[in-house]
Structures are given as structure tokens and as C-alpha cells.
Write a protein that holds these residues in place. Structure first.
Motif, mmCIF file in Angstrom:
data_model
loop_
_atom_site.group_PDB
_atom_site.id
_atom_site.type_symbol
_atom_site.label_atom_id
_atom_site.label_comp_id
_atom_site.label_asym_id
_atom_site.label_seq_id
_atom_site.Cartn_x
_atom_site.Cartn_y
_atom_site.Cartn_z
ATOM 1 N N VAL A 56 0.844 -1.184 0.000
ATOM 2 C CA VAL A 56 0.000 0.000 0.000
ATOM 3 C C VAL A 56 0.886 1.244 0.000
ATOM 4 C CG1 VAL A 56 -1.769 1.279 1.254
ATOM 5 C CG2 VAL A 56 -1.818 -1.220 1.213
ATOM 6 N N HIS A 58 1.126 5.116 0.705
ATOM 7 C CA HIS A 58 0.484 6.221 1.411
ATOM 8 C C HIS A 58 1.040 7.524 0.855
ATOM 9 C CE1 HIS A 58 -0.180 3.404 5.135
ATOM 10 N NE2 HIS A 58 -0.850 3.041 4.059
ATOM 11 N N ASP A 59 0.184 8.285 0.205
ATOM 12 C CA ASP A 59 0.643 9.535 -0.400
ATOM 13 C C ASP A 59 0.533 10.723 0.537
ATOM 14 O OD1 ASP A 59 -2.081 9.882 -0.289
ATOM 15 O OD2 ASP A 59 -2.391 9.859 -2.453
ATOM 16 N N HIS A 62 -4.584 11.190 0.846
ATOM 17 C CA HIS A 62 -5.819 10.425 0.961
ATOM 18 C C HIS A 62 -5.835 9.651 2.274
ATOM 19 C CE1 HIS A 62 -5.188 11.066 -3.386
ATOM 20 N NE2 HIS A 62 -6.509 11.163 -3.431
ATOM 21 N N VAL A 64 -6.157 6.828 4.954
ATOM 22 C CA VAL A 64 -5.883 5.401 4.835
ATOM 23 C C VAL A 64 -6.668 4.641 5.902
ATOM 24 C CG1 VAL A 64 -4.097 3.625 4.833
ATOM 25 C CG2 VAL A 64 -3.596 5.915 3.961
ATOM 26 N N HIS A 188 -12.360 -0.661 5.798
ATOM 27 C CA HIS A 188 -12.764 0.684 5.394
ATOM 28 C C HIS A 188 -13.202 1.449 6.628
ATOM 29 C CE1 HIS A 188 -12.765 -0.508 1.130
ATOM 30 N NE2 HIS A 188 -13.282 -1.648 1.559
ATOM 31 N N SER A 192 -12.077 6.870 4.856
ATOM 32 C CA SER A 192 -10.900 6.348 4.150
ATOM 33 C C SER A 192 -11.132 6.276 2.647
ATOM 34 C CB SER A 192 -10.547 4.958 4.687
ATOM 35 O OG SER A 192 -11.603 4.046 4.418
ATOM 36 N N GLU A 193 -10.079 6.567 1.924
ATOM 37 C CA GLU A 193 -10.088 6.454 0.471
ATOM 38 C C GLU A 193 -9.079 5.426 -0.019
ATOM 39 O OE1 GLU A 193 -9.628 10.242 -1.394
ATOM 40 O OE2 GLU A 193 -10.929 11.264 0.026
ATOM 41 N N THR A 194 -8.129 5.080 0.824
ATOM 42 C CA THR A 194 -7.103 4.108 0.478
ATOM 43 C C THR A 194 -7.125 2.984 1.504
ATOM 44 O OG1 THR A 194 -5.702 5.840 -0.444
ATOM 45 C CG2 THR A 194 -4.638 3.739 0.068
#
Length: 307
Positions: A56, A58-59, A62, A64, A188, A192-194
Motif C-alpha cells: 500500500v 500512502h501519499d 488520501h 488510509v 474501510h 478512508s479512500e485508500t
């Protein structure tokens, strides 16, 4: 000079207008064709990270979700048309903050070339605290995974872990050629989006052997009870009548060799009918008197002859 320049521009204006129309028309056709081609292949917009199991990313932008993984005591087999197979999903919050609306996902994937499972082939239930087992609504996502939709959500503090129990059963109508399936999970939250870390597990499908029917053993031989009535019925229908009818003819055919015990007791009965009765007494007395008179007459005749 200005007049000539203006006139020249005026003369060229229709050609510029025509070119603009051509460019606009071409752009419209290009965009329209692109829109029409999009539905033909939507793989670029359809993906399920649980199938790839990749790391995964993580940017930092978004939100998590917590990590999710199957527990060690999760089932490795499931019986077709049989009992429930139980799975545990451990959700661990490593997001750095408290999360609300936390829920796991649960998907059933059909790998290989065998016929894929459909929602009517599976049943999925989730154990809700204080409420028992709750059936989950099933649907098929764009990758062909049968997706369960848990309705129960919970709050999970940072660093906290929650274990959710889910069970799976296959109906009797599940594809006969399928020998295994994969269960997938992630989690989820409300925002959360990721997804966090995901997990998948291969589950083997067991099919019970068919039970013997029609009075046969598992080897295919007939049971002995099916032949038992035949030898029992034969002697009762032939021997018994002959034994009843035999005495009448057997006595007549034996002749002198027949034993006395074989003679029927009819003769004594007939003798008793011809014997004496209460009238025979006077007859015997009269006969005796005549005998005495005759004897006396003989003696008297002898004495006369001697004298």
C-alpha cells in the motif's frame, strides 16, 4: 494601404471561418469517438487490490484505512452444501488517529478456469456483538468477486485491534467443477479512500461421497435381505397341502405292510352300534331255560330206557 489591408482581411475571413468549423468538427468527432470506446474496455477503471496483494502506497493526502488480515484459526476448507466455514478478520489501526465507522470487507473470488461462483451459490454471515449472526447482502463487483457488505461498524482507537467473525457456506447448487476458492479482506472507515494492508486465503472445497441407495452396499452388491423371502415362501405353498391330503390315500395303498397304528379307529365305533341293549336280558334267560328243559328231557329218556 489600410483600405487594401482591411479588404484583404475581409476577403480571407470566410476561409478562416471555414477552417475553424473544420477544426471544431474534428474535435467533436474525436471526443465522441473516445467516449464511445470507453465502455468497450473499462479494465483501466476496475481493479481489486486484494487480488494483487501489493504494498500500500500512502501519499499523505488520501485517508488510509486500518490494516486487515485473516486470523490463524480461519477455515482452510468448506463443504459443498454442508456446514459453515468460520473466518476471523483482525483489523489493526495504524493510521495514527482514532477511526470511526470501521468495518471489514469480505470477498469470494473464483480463480482458474472452472465456473465462477455467483451470489446464489454462497451464503455469508457476520457475528454482530449482542445481535447474533447477521446475513450479509451479496453482489458481484467489476472483477467478478462476490462481495459481502457488512452493515456493522465500530470505533477503533489508534493502535487498537478488533477481531470480526465471518462465516461462509456453499449451497448444493454451487458449480460441481470448482475445487477451490479464495476469500479476500481489507477494511474501510467513514472517511478512508485508500485501504490498508489486505489479505487473501485459498479455501479447498470438499464434496461428500454419494450415499448408497436401492438396497445395495457401497460396493454395489445387493443386500441379502432382498433374496430372503424366496426360499421361505416355497415350502409353505407346496409341502403343507400335501401333508394334509396324504392320509386318505396312503392307508388304502399300503395293504398288509401297513402298521396297525395306521388303521383308522372307525371299526370300534361300528361294533358298539350292533352290540346288546336293555332287551337282551329276557332273551338270554329264556334260552337258558330251554337248555335246562332239554337236558332234563334227555336224562328222563335215558332212565326209562334202563328200566
Amino acid at each position: 494601404m489600410r483600405a487594401s489591408g482591411i479588404s484583404a482581411f475581409t476577403k480571407n475571413a470566410p476561409s478562416v471561418s471555414r477552417r475553424s468549423k473544420i477544426v471544431g468538427l474534428a474535435a467533436t468527432l474525436l471526443l465522441g469517438g473516445a467516449v464511445q470506446l470507453l465502455p468497450a474496455d473499462t479494465a483501466w477503471a476496475c481493479a481489486d487490490g486484494r487480488l494483487t496483494g501489493g504494498a500500500v502506497v500512502h501519499d499523505g493526502i488520501h485517508p488510509v484505512a486500518p490494516d486487515a488480515a485473516f486470523t490463524a484459526d480461519s477455515a482452510g476448507t468448506v463443504d459443498a452444501g454442508g456446514a459453515w466455514a468460520s473466518f476471523g478478520v483482525s483489523i489493526h489501526n495504524t493510521t495514527g488517529g482514532t477511526q470511526s465507522g470501521v468495518r471489514p470487507s469480505f470477498g469470494v473470488h473464483s480463480p482458474g478456469k472452472a465456473k465462477a461462483l455467483q451470489p446464489q451459490d454462497v451464503r455469508v454471515e457476520m457475528l454482530v456483538p449482542g445481535g447474533g449472526w447477521e446475513p450479509l447482502k451479496l453482489s458481484v463487483n467489476c472483477t467478478g468477486v462476490v462481495e459481502a457488505e457488512p452493515a456493522y461498524r465500530q470505533r477503533l482507537d489508534d493502535g487498537g485491534t478488533a477481531v470480526v467473525r465471518i462465516r461462509l457456506a456453499l449451497t448444493a447448487g454451487a458449480p460441481k467443477d470448482r475445487t477451490d476458492l479464495q476469500v479476500l479482506t481489507d477494511s474501510h472507515t467513514a472517511t478512508s479512500e485508500t485501504p490498508g494492508l489486505t489479505d487473501r486465503r485459498t479455501v479447498k472445497i470438499n464434496r461428500p461421497a454419494a450415499e448408497p441407495t436401492g438396497g445395495t452396499t457401497p460396493t454395489g452388491k445387493a443386500t441379502p435381505t432382498a433374496k430372503a423371502p424366496t426360499p421361505v415362501a416355497t415350502p409353505t405353498s407346496t409341502v403343507a397341502p400335501a401333508a394334509v391330503a396324504a392320509p386318505a390315500t396312503a392307508v388304502a395303498a399300503t395293504g398288509p405292510a401297513a402298521s396297525p397304528a395306521a388303521v383308522p379307529p372307525a371299526a370300534p365305533a361300528r361294533l358298539a352300534e350292533t352290540g346288546g341293549s336293555h332287551r337282551t336280558g329276557p332273551l338270554v334267560g329264556a334260552g337258558g331255560a330251554l337248555v335246562l328243559l332239554g337236558a332234563g328231557g334227555v336224562l328222563a329218556a335215558r332212565r326209562r330206557a334202563r328200566g
